[in-house]
Design an enzyme around this catalytic site. Structure first.
Site, PDB file in Angstrom:
ATOM      1  N   PHE A  78       1.814 -93.407  46.731  1.00 45.36           N
ATOM      2  CA  PHE A  78       2.966 -92.519  46.841  1.00 45.36           C
ATOM      3  C   PHE A  78       2.625 -91.521  47.953  1.00 45.36           C
ATOM      4  O   PHE A  78       1.522 -90.998  47.999  1.00 45.36           O
ATOM      5  CB  PHE A  78       3.213 -91.793  45.508  1.00 45.36           C
ATOM      6  CG  PHE A  78       4.456 -90.978  45.528  1.00 45.36           C
ATOM      7  CD1 PHE A  78       5.688 -91.574  45.310  1.00 45.36           C
ATOM      8  CD2 PHE A  78       4.415 -89.621  45.805  1.00 45.36           C
ATOM      9  CE1 PHE A  78       6.858 -90.827  45.355  1.00 45.36           C
ATOM     10  CE2 PHE A  78       5.586 -88.872  45.851  1.00 45.36           C
ATOM     11  CZ  PHE A  78       6.800 -89.478  45.632  1.00 45.36           C
TER      12      PHE A  78
ATOM     13  N   ARG B  93      14.584-100.721  41.615  1.00 43.40           N
ATOM     14  CA  ARG B  93      13.584-100.446  40.567  1.00 43.40           C
ATOM     15  C   ARG B  93      14.275-100.276  39.215  1.00 43.40           C
ATOM     16  O   ARG B  93      15.276 -99.556  39.102  1.00 43.40           O
ATOM     17  CB  ARG B  93      12.818 -99.152  40.862  1.00 43.40           C
ATOM     18  CG  ARG B  93      11.919 -99.184  42.051  1.00 43.40           C
ATOM     19  CD  ARG B  93      10.914 -98.023  42.042  1.00 43.40           C
ATOM     20  NE  ARG B  93      11.507 -96.740  41.665  1.00 43.40           N
ATOM     21  CZ  ARG B  93      10.806 -95.630  41.479  1.00 43.40           C
ATOM     22  NH1 ARG B  93       9.488 -95.643  41.595  1.00 43.40           N
ATOM     23  NH2 ARG B  93      11.402 -94.495  41.165  1.00 43.40           N
TER      24      ARG B  93
ATOM     25  N   ASP C 248      -4.252 -91.213  40.036  1.00 40.27           N
ATOM     26  CA  ASP C 248      -2.919 -90.635  39.880  1.00 40.27           C
ATOM     27  C   ASP C 248      -2.207 -91.460  38.807  1.00 40.27           C
ATOM     28  O   ASP C 248      -1.942 -92.647  38.991  1.00 40.27           O
ATOM     29  CB  ASP C 248      -2.174 -90.709  41.222  1.00 40.27           C
ATOM     30  CG  ASP C 248      -0.759 -90.136  41.161  1.00 40.27           C
ATOM     31  OD1 ASP C 248      -0.149 -90.169  40.075  1.00 40.27           O
ATOM     32  OD2 ASP C 248      -0.256 -89.682  42.204  1.00 40.27           O
TER      33      ASP C 248
ATOM     34  N   TYR D 164       7.292 -85.618  34.121  1.00 37.77           N
ATOM     35  CA  TYR D 164       8.760 -85.760  34.047  1.00 37.77           C
ATOM     36  C   TYR D 164       9.216 -87.209  34.009  1.00 37.77           C
ATOM     37  O   TYR D 164      10.410 -87.472  33.980  1.00 37.77           O
ATOM     38  CB  TYR D 164       9.444 -85.013  35.200  1.00 37.77           C
ATOM     39  CG  TYR D 164       8.817 -85.184  36.568  1.00 37.77           C
ATOM     40  CD1 TYR D 164       8.962 -86.364  37.276  1.00 37.77           C
ATOM     41  CD2 TYR D 164       8.077 -84.148  37.144  1.00 37.77           C
ATOM     42  CE1 TYR D 164       8.382 -86.516  38.523  1.00 37.77           C
ATOM     43  CE2 TYR D 164       7.491 -84.295  38.388  1.00 37.77           C
ATOM     44  CZ  TYR D 164       7.644 -85.478  39.076  1.00 37.77           C
ATOM     45  OH  TYR D 164       7.062 -85.639  40.308  1.00 37.77           O
ATOM     46  N   LYS D 165       8.275 -88.152  34.032  1.00 38.32           N
ATOM     47  CA  LYS D 165       8.676 -89.574  33.985  1.00 38.32           C
ATOM     48  C   LYS D 165       8.614 -90.029  32.526  1.00 38.32           C
ATOM     49  O   LYS D 165       9.451 -89.632  31.724  1.00 38.32           O
ATOM     50  CB  LYS D 165       7.780 -90.396  34.901  1.00 38.32           C
ATOM     51  CG  LYS D 165       7.795 -89.933  36.374  1.00 38.32           C
ATOM     52  CD  LYS D 165       6.954 -90.861  37.210  1.00 38.32           C
ATOM     53  CE  LYS D 165       6.659 -90.312  38.588  1.00 38.32           C
ATOM     54  NZ  LYS D 165       7.831 -90.189  39.447  1.00 38.32           N
TER      55      LYS D 165
HETATM   56  C1  LIG Z   1       2.526 -91.572  42.075  1.00 39.66           C
HETATM   57  C2  LIG Z   1       3.132 -90.236  42.329  1.00 39.66           C
HETATM   58  N1  LIG Z   1       2.332 -89.214  42.699  1.00 39.66           N
HETATM   59  C3  LIG Z   1       2.843 -87.998  42.943  1.00 39.66           C
HETATM   60  C4  LIG Z   1       4.198 -87.750  42.837  1.00 39.66           C
HETATM   61  C5  LIG Z   1       4.773 -86.398  43.232  1.00 39.66           C
HETATM   62  O1  LIG Z   1       4.491 -85.439  42.320  1.00 39.66           O
HETATM   63  P1  LIG Z   1       4.965 -83.923  42.454  1.00 39.66           P
HETATM   64  O2  LIG Z   1       6.339 -83.932  43.008  1.00 39.66           O
HETATM   65  O3  LIG Z   1       4.884 -83.448  41.029  1.00 39.66           O
HETATM   66  O4  LIG Z   1       4.033 -83.209  43.313  1.00 39.66           O
HETATM   67  C6  LIG Z   1       5.051 -88.765  42.423  1.00 39.66           C
HETATM   68  C7  LIG Z   1       6.488 -88.513  42.261  1.00 39.66           C
HETATM   69  O5  LIG Z   1       7.293 -89.343  41.956  1.00 39.66           O
HETATM   70  C8  LIG Z   1       4.507 -90.043  42.188  1.00 39.66           C
HETATM   71  O6  LIG Z   1       5.288 -91.068  41.830  1.00 39.66           O
END
Ligand SMILES: Cc1ncc(COP(=O)(O)O)c(C=O)c1O
Length: 402
Positions: A134, A378, A203, A228-229
């Site tokens: 990501f 998705r 992560d 939040y997921k």
């Molecule tokens: C794998 C992954 N890492 C990090 C994030 C971003 O996190 P944040 O917006 O809380 O910093 C996301 C957001 O969807 C994600 O899917």
């Protein structure tokens, strides 16, 4: 498409049987869902647990409105980041005292990667990052590399184990790939990184709440994730940081805010880090979001992650079968691994023609997933509230739209 037994009818009947036999089905009632909609975007923003609104009303009206500043002590606000952290810890296989909630995942990636480089010690000046990460993780790891004098190397997650060498300080890996839904080998990659003398930062955004993670069991060094997921904490809910217990004394945060001080109210100009997970804090906790998350986590109290994983795999298997049976051949292709050991909680379908329009048409017909450019559809299957009937309806609607 309908065969003699009615492919639609056969799959719908099978969905009804699977729903009736589903040991987690009672949990759906804990969510405030629109029964007319099939919500398959819980891997992006989880549904609203019914417990959240009344709890937040109490937090706002009584704890904040009446008790005011007393609530930092009397309502347990001050200790909430570690208390809620322990609740998340149970869901990701971390014993109490290793998880703190706060900040965003991005900020926690920064803390974890810089702290890992500092822990790795002299002569280790390479940060490896999952090549399909990501993007925020990649951006932050690159900045962390510049700040710490490291070089950064992007490596496909399955190759990280072989890529780590004597100069590798840390590898930052996504447990489940956000685009394809591929589950990476956390135990094997972590063990290989340790064999090379490097640390592993995982992560967990797309795995926490979808499958057992086993942070302690597999000796993960540091981990981060959002809430939040699959954890349903709400839009912008605070993230979390796991620091393995035996690393905590050496965890040297690059963001040592006053909340991470051993004696925050001593207001000492000199910094002395707190012991334990509080060392991972930064500034004042975001209490309203944090306590919304706390309420949202109630739905997990009697849930086994093994049962969640079993249902998640059954749902994604069933959805893939429905798509294969109902959608005209050649219109979509799954990019999510068929092997259970390599599959997270979502199904991603490559749709070479008009993917954005297809997803918009699905939403108009009450099936909500999301589109990742250029051509990925998705569908996230949050096991606590997704039904097999919903999976069948989603595939059938996709077939109609296509
Ligand atoms: C794998 C992954 N890492 C990090 C994030 C971003 O996190 P944040 O917006 O809380 O910093 C996301 C957001 O969807 C994600 O899917």
């Amino acid at each position: 498409m309908s065969d003699a037994h009615g492919t639609h009818e056969g799959l719908a009947a099978e969905a009804a049987r699977l729903d009736a036999a589903d040991g987690l089905r009672a949990h759906r009632a804990a969510f405030d869902l629109d029964d007319g909609v099939v919500y398959l975007d819980g891997n992006s923003l989880g549904a609203l647990p019914r417990a959240v609104a009344p709890r937040l009303a109490d937090v706002v009206n009584r704890q904040w409105g009446r008790l005011l500043i007393r609530s930092w002590e009397e309502s347990g606000w001050w200790t909430a980041p570690e208390r809620v952290g322990d609740r998340i810890g149970r869901l990701v296989g971390a014993a109490p005292g290793q998880v703190v909630v706060g900040d965003s995942t991005s900020v926690n990636v920064f803390k974890a990667v810089v702290a890992a480089v500092r822990m790795a010690g002299d002569g280790r000046d390479e940060i490896l990052v999952d090549a399909a990460t990501f993007p925020t993780d990649g951006y932050i790891a690159a900045s962390a590399a510049r700040l710490t004098g490291c070089r950064i190397r992007a490596v496909p997650a399955p190759d990280l184990a072989a890529a780590a060498g004597p100069r590798t300080a840390v590898a930052l890996v996504n447990h489940v790939d956000y685009r394809t839904g591929r589950l990476h080998d956390l135990p094997g990659t972590t063990a290989a990184l340790h064999g090379a003398g490097a640390l592993a930062v995982w992560d967990l955004c797309h795995s926490a709440g979808a499958l057992p993670v086993g942070l302690d069991e597999h000796g993960v060094d540091l981990a981060v994730g959002c809430t939040y997921k699959y954890l349903n904490g709400g839009p912008g809910a605070p993230a979390y940081l796991y620091v393995r217990r035996d690393h905590q004394d050496r965890f040297d945060s690059p963001l040592p805010g006053w909340n991470s001080h051993a004696d925050p109210f001593g207001l000492d100009p000199a910094y002395t880090p707190a012991d334990g997970p509080a060392r991972g804090r930064t500034g004042t906790p975001d209490i309203l979001s944090l306590l919304a998350l706390d309420a949202a986590l109630d739905v997990w109290d009697d849930v086994s992650l093994d049962a969640v994983r079993a249902k998640s795999l059954a749902l994604t298997d069933f959805f893939l079968r429905c798509v294969a049976a109902l959608v005209p051949a050649g219109r979509v292709e799954s990019v999510t691994p068929a092997a259970h050991a390599e599959r997270g909680g979502q199904v991603s379908l490559r749709c070479p023609t008009g993917a954005a329009a297809v997803m918009a048409a699905l939403a108009e017909r009450g099936v909500v997933g999301d589109h990742r450019r250029p051509d990925v559809l998705r569908f996230g299957f949050a096991p606590l509230y997704t039904t097999f009937a919903g999976a069948e309806r989603a595939a059938r609607t996709l077939a109609e739209v296509l």
